[in-house]
Design a protein around this motif. Structure first.
Motif, PDB file in Angstrom:
ATOM      1  N   ARG A 117      38.286 -11.044 -21.698  1.00 54.63           N
ATOM      2  CA  ARG A 117      38.346 -10.990 -23.155  1.00 54.63           C
ATOM      3  C   ARG A 117      37.711  -9.691 -23.628  1.00 54.63           C
ATOM      4  O   ARG A 117      36.624  -9.318 -23.177  1.00 54.63           O
ATOM      5  CB  ARG A 117      37.603 -12.185 -23.768  1.00 54.63           C
ATOM      6  N   ARG A 136      34.221  -9.934 -21.518  1.00 50.76           N
ATOM      7  CA  ARG A 136      33.788 -11.270 -21.124  1.00 50.76           C
ATOM      8  C   ARG A 136      34.784 -11.828 -20.117  1.00 50.76           C
ATOM      9  O   ARG A 136      35.973 -11.950 -20.411  1.00 50.76           O
ATOM     10  CB  ARG A 136      33.683 -12.194 -22.336  1.00 50.76           C
ATOM     11  N   GLU A 149      36.373 -14.632 -17.650  1.00 50.24           N
ATOM     12  CA  GLU A 149      36.576 -16.066 -17.445  1.00 50.24           C
ATOM     13  C   GLU A 149      37.337 -16.288 -16.136  1.00 50.24           C
ATOM     14  O   GLU A 149      38.366 -15.654 -15.904  1.00 50.24           O
ATOM     15  CB  GLU A 149      37.385 -16.688 -18.585  1.00 50.24           C
ATOM     16  N   LYS A 185      36.413 -22.985 -13.337  1.00 49.35           N
ATOM     17  CA  LYS A 185      35.069 -23.499 -13.043  1.00 49.35           C
ATOM     18  C   LYS A 185      34.764 -23.542 -11.551  1.00 49.35           C
ATOM     19  O   LYS A 185      33.637 -23.264 -11.138  1.00 49.35           O
ATOM     20  CB  LYS A 185      34.910 -24.905 -13.640  1.00 49.35           C
ATOM     21  N   ASP A 191      31.473 -15.610 -18.506  1.00 53.51           N
ATOM     22  CA  ASP A 191      31.516 -16.805 -19.336  1.00 53.51           C
ATOM     23  C   ASP A 191      31.332 -18.016 -18.422  1.00 53.51           C
ATOM     24  O   ASP A 191      32.231 -18.379 -17.659  1.00 53.51           O
ATOM     25  CB  ASP A 191      32.857 -16.887 -20.069  1.00 53.51           C
ATOM     26  N   GLU A 216      31.242 -21.102 -19.065  1.00 55.19           N
ATOM     27  CA  GLU A 216      32.050 -22.277 -19.373  1.00 55.19           C
ATOM     28  C   GLU A 216      33.271 -22.333 -18.464  1.00 55.19           C
ATOM     29  O   GLU A 216      33.826 -23.398 -18.213  1.00 55.19           O
ATOM     30  CB  GLU A 216      32.498 -22.251 -20.839  1.00 55.19           C
ATOM     31  N   GLY A 217      33.687 -21.190 -17.981  1.00 59.66           N
ATOM     32  CA  GLY A 217      34.883 -21.122 -17.157  1.00 59.66           C
ATOM     33  C   GLY A 217      36.112 -20.782 -17.975  1.00 59.66           C
ATOM     34  O   GLY A 217      36.053 -20.644 -19.200  1.00 59.66           O
ATOM     35  N   LEU A 218      37.224 -20.618 -17.296  1.00 55.60           N
ATOM     36  CA  LEU A 218      38.462 -20.217 -17.953  1.00 55.60           C
ATOM     37  C   LEU A 218      39.010 -21.366 -18.792  1.00 55.60           C
ATOM     38  O   LEU A 218      39.209 -22.477 -18.302  1.00 55.60           O
ATOM     39  CB  LEU A 218      39.492 -19.785 -16.905  1.00 55.60           C
ATOM     40  N   LYS A 262      41.231 -20.007 -25.549  1.00 55.71           N
ATOM     41  CA  LYS A 262      39.860 -20.145 -26.053  1.00 55.71           C
ATOM     42  C   LYS A 262      39.655 -19.443 -27.395  1.00 55.71           C
ATOM     43  O   LYS A 262      38.908 -19.917 -28.258  1.00 55.71           O
ATOM     44  CB  LYS A 262      38.868 -19.601 -25.027  1.00 55.71           C
TER      45      LYS A 262
END
Length: 268
Positions: free
Chosen positions: A211, A218, A220, A223, A251, A253-255, A259
């Motif tokens: 991103r 960022r 991704e 997980k 990140d 949180e994972g892909l 998002k």
């Protein structure tokens, strides 16, 4: 189930006779284009735009795929980056992109008269935020997968059954989808995103999003790849920053596909 769906799809295509598929090299449009060739022969034509938001490797795959299956492929060049409605990256950016694409596709009707314009939209897309679907409706672009009630899981099953080379490859949305709404879409940003994702691919991560938050990248990954990424992140971070980013973060949180659309829900 696979055979039943193939029968439905065959009937759909035979009712149209001639089609032009908006081809991106992704699994959905690959399946649709392949089916058009399977059922309509040379009357199943593909068209791909060499837009800056399309990864070069996806374009290369598209050309190779059509060569391998003797599919006529028309290559066009859309100019959505010259449209301030697209460049300014509003929440409905995808609408303007598809509008340019479908207007260009319609011009092919002079070369392939009586052809129906089609795309790779499947039923799962209808439940997501997809402003490009509005553009398809306005330009009379049809969606055989939707009409035959085919979802993403069945797309992959059909593609595997037909031995399509990208049946299991991760989704590869356009590069502009990595830029938050309101931040301008530029050639420089798209080039940086593509280069960053390619170098991460080369380090063993097939499914990745970079991103572009102006000076910050960022990253991704799924997980189940976070632990592997954490080990390699110091090296990856330096390589990404060498592309022109001041900072790079992972990140945790994972892909998550789409998002960046969360901001739209938060503003409702």
């Amino acid at each position: 189930m696979i055979e039943d769906n193939l029968i439905k799809l065959e009937q759909w295509f035979l009712q149209r006779k001639k089609t032009i598929t908006a081809f991106s090299g992704g699994i959905d449009s690959t399946l649709v284009l392949y089916l058009s060739k399977m059922y309509l022969g040379k009357n199943g034509v593909g068209c791909i735009s060499i837009s800056p938001s399309l990864k070069r490797k996806d374009y290369a795959f598209a050309v190779e795929f059509c060569d391998a299956h003797d599919i006529t492929l028309e290559v066009i060049e859309t100019q959505e980056l010259l449209d301030e409605n697209y460049y300014n990256n509003p929440s409905n950016r995808c609408y303007f992109c598809k509008n340019h694409l479908y207007m260009s596709l319609q011009k092919l009707n002079t070369k392939y008269p009586e052809s129906v314009l089609i795309n790779g939209v499947n039923t799962n897309d209808l439940g997501d935020y997809r402003p490009g679907i509005k553009a398809a409706d306005e330009h009379d672009v049809q969606s055989p997968l939707v009409d035959c009630d085919i979802d993403k899981a069945m797309v992959r099953e059909l593609a595997q059954h037909l031995d399509l080379p990208n049946w299991s490859k991760p989704a590869s949305p356009c590069l502009s989808s990595r830029i938050p709404y309101g931040n301008a879409v530029t050639l420089d940003k798209l080039a940086k995103i593509e280069a960053a994702e390619q170098l991460i691919n080369d380090m063993g991560f097939e499914d990745v999003r970079v991103r572009h938050y102006e000076e910050e990248a960022r990253i991704e990954v799924p997980k189940d790849k976070l632990d592997q990424m954490a080990i390699l992140f110091p090296e990856i971070s330096e390589k990404v920053k060498s592309l022109g980013f001041e900072s790079c973060i992972l990140d945790t949180e994972g892909l998550v596909s789409g998002k960046l659309n969360r901001v739209l829900l938060n503003n409702e």
